[in-house]
Design an enzyme around this catalytic site. Structure first.
Site, mmCIF file in Angstrom:
data_model
loop_
_atom_site.group_PDB
_atom_site.id
_atom_site.type_symbol
_atom_site.label_atom_id
_atom_site.label_comp_id
_atom_site.label_asym_id
_atom_site.label_seq_id
_atom_site.Cartn_x
_atom_site.Cartn_y
_atom_site.Cartn_z
ATOM 1 N N HIS A 89 62.416 17.850 28.242
ATOM 2 C CA HIS A 89 61.777 17.329 29.451
ATOM 3 C C HIS A 89 60.281 17.597 29.424
ATOM 4 O O HIS A 89 59.467 16.734 29.792
ATOM 5 C CB HIS A 89 62.418 17.941 30.692
ATOM 6 C CG HIS A 89 63.876 17.619 30.826
ATOM 7 N ND1 HIS A 89 64.698 18.203 31.759
ATOM 8 C CD2 HIS A 89 64.670 16.740 30.130
ATOM 9 C CE1 HIS A 89 65.925 17.729 31.633
ATOM 10 N NE2 HIS A 89 65.930 16.845 30.656
ATOM 11 N N TYR A 128 67.083 27.101 44.920
ATOM 12 C CA TYR A 128 65.617 27.102 44.866
ATOM 13 C C TYR A 128 65.010 26.031 45.768
ATOM 14 O O TYR A 128 64.094 26.297 46.538
ATOM 15 C CB TYR A 128 65.184 26.882 43.412
ATOM 16 C CG TYR A 128 63.686 26.942 43.194
ATOM 17 C CD1 TYR A 128 62.984 28.119 43.405
ATOM 18 C CD2 TYR A 128 62.992 25.822 42.750
ATOM 19 C CE1 TYR A 128 61.612 28.187 43.191
ATOM 20 C CE2 TYR A 128 61.625 25.875 42.526
ATOM 21 C CZ TYR A 128 60.939 27.063 42.742
ATOM 22 O OH TYR A 128 59.583 27.123 42.540
ATOM 23 N N LYS A 130 72.548 35.771 48.951
ATOM 24 C CA LYS A 130 72.902 34.467 49.500
ATOM 25 C C LYS A 130 73.519 34.600 50.888
ATOM 26 O O LYS A 130 73.258 33.770 51.771
ATOM 27 C CB LYS A 130 73.853 33.742 48.553
ATOM 28 C CG LYS A 130 73.163 33.248 47.283
ATOM 29 C CD LYS A 130 74.081 32.370 46.445
ATOM 30 C CE LYS A 130 73.332 31.824 45.231
ATOM 31 N NZ LYS A 130 74.204 30.964 44.389
ATOM 32 N N LYS A 147 72.786 11.945 35.853
ATOM 33 C CA LYS A 147 72.299 11.467 37.148
ATOM 34 C C LYS A 147 72.549 9.975 37.318
ATOM 35 O O LYS A 147 72.846 9.507 38.429
ATOM 36 C CB LYS A 147 70.809 11.792 37.308
ATOM 37 C CG LYS A 147 70.534 13.273 37.513
ATOM 38 C CD LYS A 147 69.055 13.576 37.678
ATOM 39 C CE LYS A 147 68.836 15.060 37.938
ATOM 40 N NZ LYS A 147 67.392 15.396 38.110
#
Length: 313
Positions: A271, A15, A45, A139
């Site tokens: 989130h 994306y 793809k 992360k």
């Protein structure tokens, strides 16, 4: 004239990744795109990769399952940008980047690594709720590995992707704005930051040869796009010439409904909760460890919320 860095994009058919490839080519960088042999018969793809090649990109075969292929790919570039998915409702590959860190360390030629971040700054989310905090924790694991290895870096905090947040008027599970009704989260007054995905890519590529962003976090905070949910709704109402019916969802109601969802959905909803109920994107000032994109690159005419939303008319 400064020679521009060669850029390797990993996750280039995704994306955001496809936009990073386009921006890198558009800004004149020799651009490499890693593609996996496991791509099989995913015709969409493959066609995308071929279009990149027609635009001047170099296609490089490699896989996280083949460390030598990663090292060989990394050796082709000065800058590595990773855009593998960190969204659980799609796929969550953040920790795969530890293999990429090892490859960059072994290759020894990379001047800068931009790992897959692009959302909320995980360093500001040490008090995030379960289960959503797994995204931020993962992360931070990758960040520690990068810094322990002495790899030069830039982290990009792009806040809210416009397609997901503006398209749904900040409502989870919606990506096309209603012309009838909207659910307001809490009081609807917490500020968030909405960024066009193409602008995220543009700002990201601008950092790769900029010494001002080396070993720092780039925060993308377009000043006209720092708005509350109610302000976003008002812009939409102005565009359609109609006031929407409104209901509210309290934080208690939101959390109760969230607990009934599956694990992946709960992560995404966590989130949303931190953004829309707590204002986690705007409750801190950028310190010496960061820079703000629209200030560094005023020549970029970023897409305003109103302009972005006109596409839905």
């Amino acid at each position: 004239m400064m020679i521009k860095s060669k850029v390797l994009v990993i996750g280039g058919t995704g994306y955001l990744g496809k936009r990073l490839v386009k921006a890198s080519l558009g800004q004149g960088h020799e651009t490499y795109v890693l593609y996996r042999p496991e791509i099989g018969v995913d015709i969409d793809k493959v066609q995308m990769l071929l279009s990149f090649k027609e635009q001047g990109a170099h296609l490089v075969q490699g896989s996280f399952n083949d460390q030598r292929s990663l090292v060989d790919a990394v050796k082709l570039a000065d800058v590595v940008i990773c855009a593998v998915s960190g969204v659980h409702i799609r796929s969550h590959h953040i920790l795969l980047q530890l293999k990429l860190v090892d490859a960059i360390k072994e290759a020894g030629n990379v001047k800068r690594f931009l790992p897959s971040e692009f959302g909320t700054d995980p360093a500001k989310m040490e008090n995030a709720m379960e289960p959503g905090r797994v995204t931020f924790d993962d992360k931070m694991v990758v960040r520690k590995a990068i810094e322990d290895a002495g790899i030069p870096f830039t982290y990009v905090s792009a806040n809210c992707f416009a397609g997901y947040f503006l398209g749904g008027l900040c409502q989870p599970g919606h990506i096309i704005p209603s012309r009838e009704h909207v659910s307001i989260l809490g009081n609807g007054k917490e500020k968030a930051i909405y960024v066009d995905e193409d602008d995220i890519a543009t700002y990201t590529i601008k950092t790769v040869d900029d010494p001002r962003t080396l070993n720092k976090t780039l925060y993308i905070r377009p000043p006209n796009n720092i708005l509350s949910q109610r302000e976003v709704v008002q812009i939409w109402e102005k565009l359609i010439g109609k006031e929407l019916r409104k209901s509210t969802i309290s934080s208690e109601e939101f959390l109760a409904a969230m607990s009934e969802q599956n694990y992946a959905e709960q992560i995404g909803l966590t989130h949303y909760y931190h953004v829309c109920y707590e204002g986690c994107l705007t409750n801190f000032e950028i310190g010496d460890e960061g820079e703000e994109a629209s200030e560094l690159y005023p020549e970029v005419e970023y897409t305003t919320v109103e302009k972005y939303m006109k596409r839905y008319l």
